[in-house]
Design an enzyme around this catalytic site. Sequence first.
Site, mmCIF file in Angstrom:
data_model
loop_
_atom_site.group_PDB
_atom_site.id
_atom_site.type_symbol
_atom_site.label_atom_id
_atom_site.label_comp_id
_atom_site.label_asym_id
_atom_site.label_seq_id
_atom_site.Cartn_x
_atom_site.Cartn_y
_atom_site.Cartn_z
ATOM 1 N N SER A 111 -18.573 -6.556 21.631
ATOM 2 C CA SER A 111 -19.576 -5.127 21.966
ATOM 3 C C SER A 111 -18.274 -4.039 22.051
ATOM 4 C CB SER A 111 -20.449 -5.172 22.972
ATOM 5 O OG SER A 111 -20.971 -3.872 22.940
ATOM 6 N N ASP A 128 -27.750 -11.070 23.483
ATOM 7 C CA ASP A 128 -26.706 -9.868 24.189
ATOM 8 C C ASP A 128 -27.121 -9.770 25.529
ATOM 9 O OD1 ASP A 128 -25.431 -7.804 24.664
ATOM 10 O OD2 ASP A 128 -26.378 -6.564 22.873
ATOM 11 N N MET A 173 -27.381 3.902 21.534
ATOM 12 C CA MET A 173 -28.324 4.379 22.356
ATOM 13 C C MET A 173 -28.593 5.751 22.582
ATOM 14 S SD MET A 173 -26.945 1.930 25.739
ATOM 15 C CE MET A 173 -26.199 0.264 25.459
ATOM 16 N N ASP A 212 -23.318 -0.861 19.656
ATOM 17 C CA ASP A 212 -24.648 -0.384 20.321
ATOM 18 C C ASP A 212 -24.804 1.130 20.247
ATOM 19 O OD1 ASP A 212 -25.425 -2.753 21.994
ATOM 20 O OD2 ASP A 212 -23.275 -2.893 22.759
ATOM 21 N N MET A 243 -32.422 -10.145 23.900
ATOM 22 C CA MET A 243 -31.750 -9.547 25.138
ATOM 23 C C MET A 243 -31.797 -10.407 26.397
ATOM 24 S SD MET A 243 -30.298 -6.748 23.750
ATOM 25 C CE MET A 243 -29.959 -6.073 25.323
ATOM 26 N N GLY A 251 -19.241 -8.424 25.776
ATOM 27 C CA GLY A 251 -18.449 -7.033 25.989
ATOM 28 C C GLY A 251 -17.392 -7.183 27.167
ATOM 29 N N HIS A 278 -20.065 -5.575 17.369
ATOM 30 C CA HIS A 278 -21.430 -5.333 17.814
ATOM 31 C C HIS A 278 -21.178 -3.698 17.881
ATOM 32 C CE1 HIS A 278 -25.574 -6.266 18.965
ATOM 33 N NE2 HIS A 278 -25.325 -5.250 20.016
ATOM 34 N N SER A 334 -23.570 -1.849 29.766
ATOM 35 C CA SER A 334 -22.838 -3.131 29.708
ATOM 36 C C SER A 334 -22.542 -3.704 31.281
ATOM 37 C CB SER A 334 -21.442 -2.900 28.852
ATOM 38 O OG SER A 334 -20.818 -1.883 29.618
ATOM 39 N N GLY A 335 -21.975 -4.761 31.283
ATOM 40 C CA GLY A 335 -21.622 -5.379 32.552
ATOM 41 C C GLY A 335 -22.652 -5.617 33.423
ATOM 42 N N HIS A 347 -26.902 -2.220 16.281
ATOM 43 C CA HIS A 347 -28.085 -2.372 17.303
ATOM 44 C C HIS A 347 -28.615 -1.097 17.750
ATOM 45 C CE1 HIS A 347 -29.525 -4.299 21.417
ATOM 46 N NE2 HIS A 347 -30.375 -3.982 20.510
ATOM 47 N N MET A 394 -30.827 1.144 19.524
ATOM 48 C CA MET A 394 -31.661 1.107 20.950
ATOM 49 C C MET A 394 -32.280 2.509 20.931
ATOM 50 S SD MET A 394 -29.611 -1.202 23.394
ATOM 51 C CE MET A 394 -27.850 -1.297 22.439
#
Length: 236
Positions: free
Chosen positions: A10, A179, A39, A37, A141, A201, A35, A148-149, A68, A70
């Site tokens: 990611s 993910d 958002m 993300d 998910m 990630g 990947h 992340s993290g 992805h 979101m």
Amino acid sequence: MFEPVKIAPSILSADFANLARDVALVEEAGAGFLHVDVMDGHFVPNLTMGVPVVRSLKRATSLPLDVHLMVDNPLDQLPWYLDAGADSVTVHVEPLDAEGLARAVDEIRAAGAKAAASVKPGTPVEVLAPVLADLDMVLVMSVEPGFSGQGFIEGSEEKVARVAQLARAAGSSPLIEVDGGIGAATAGRVAAAGADVLVCGNAVFAADDPAAALAAVRDAAQKARLAALGGSAGEA
């Protein structure tokens, strides 16, 4: 049939000041997807990247772009990312009704991309049943989307196994992607349950040696997948 597990790093965890370098690194290390993300700050409490980044990545790598979304309005945004070069687009089921979800899947596939749908941790995978036969991938998910993290939510592998069960019952075989909180310590659990694609990630990009970290996650997943299949890879 045995399918090797693929790693989808990611870029949310990459160094954006050196993004081309980081993308090249994971591509050379054997990543299966990249990947991305997206958002919007509404569907999830974070704001990340958009169309210009996807368009630039398309020119910078030969890896398939796994986008992805979101976002609150996936039907409005789908054309932007398909035009920018997304190879696979994932929409969340939560902001869509059944008709909207079916329309999103149809539009993605009509554009020549792979269609995927995702469920948040609190959403039952059964909501995917009406479109499961038309999906190329299901994204489970294993953290709350947004940042992340985060740590892996315990029991997420059971959700992966349920997706695999529903797919078999529907006579379909979408890839199952996971993910959130995936690293060498958790990869085997989801791979044994049926996961095919693992989004990583910080486990990759924050490591001292990202290439070695990617290989470690992939090896842990492969070992667990083989064990779950009785120790034989069968015919590829």
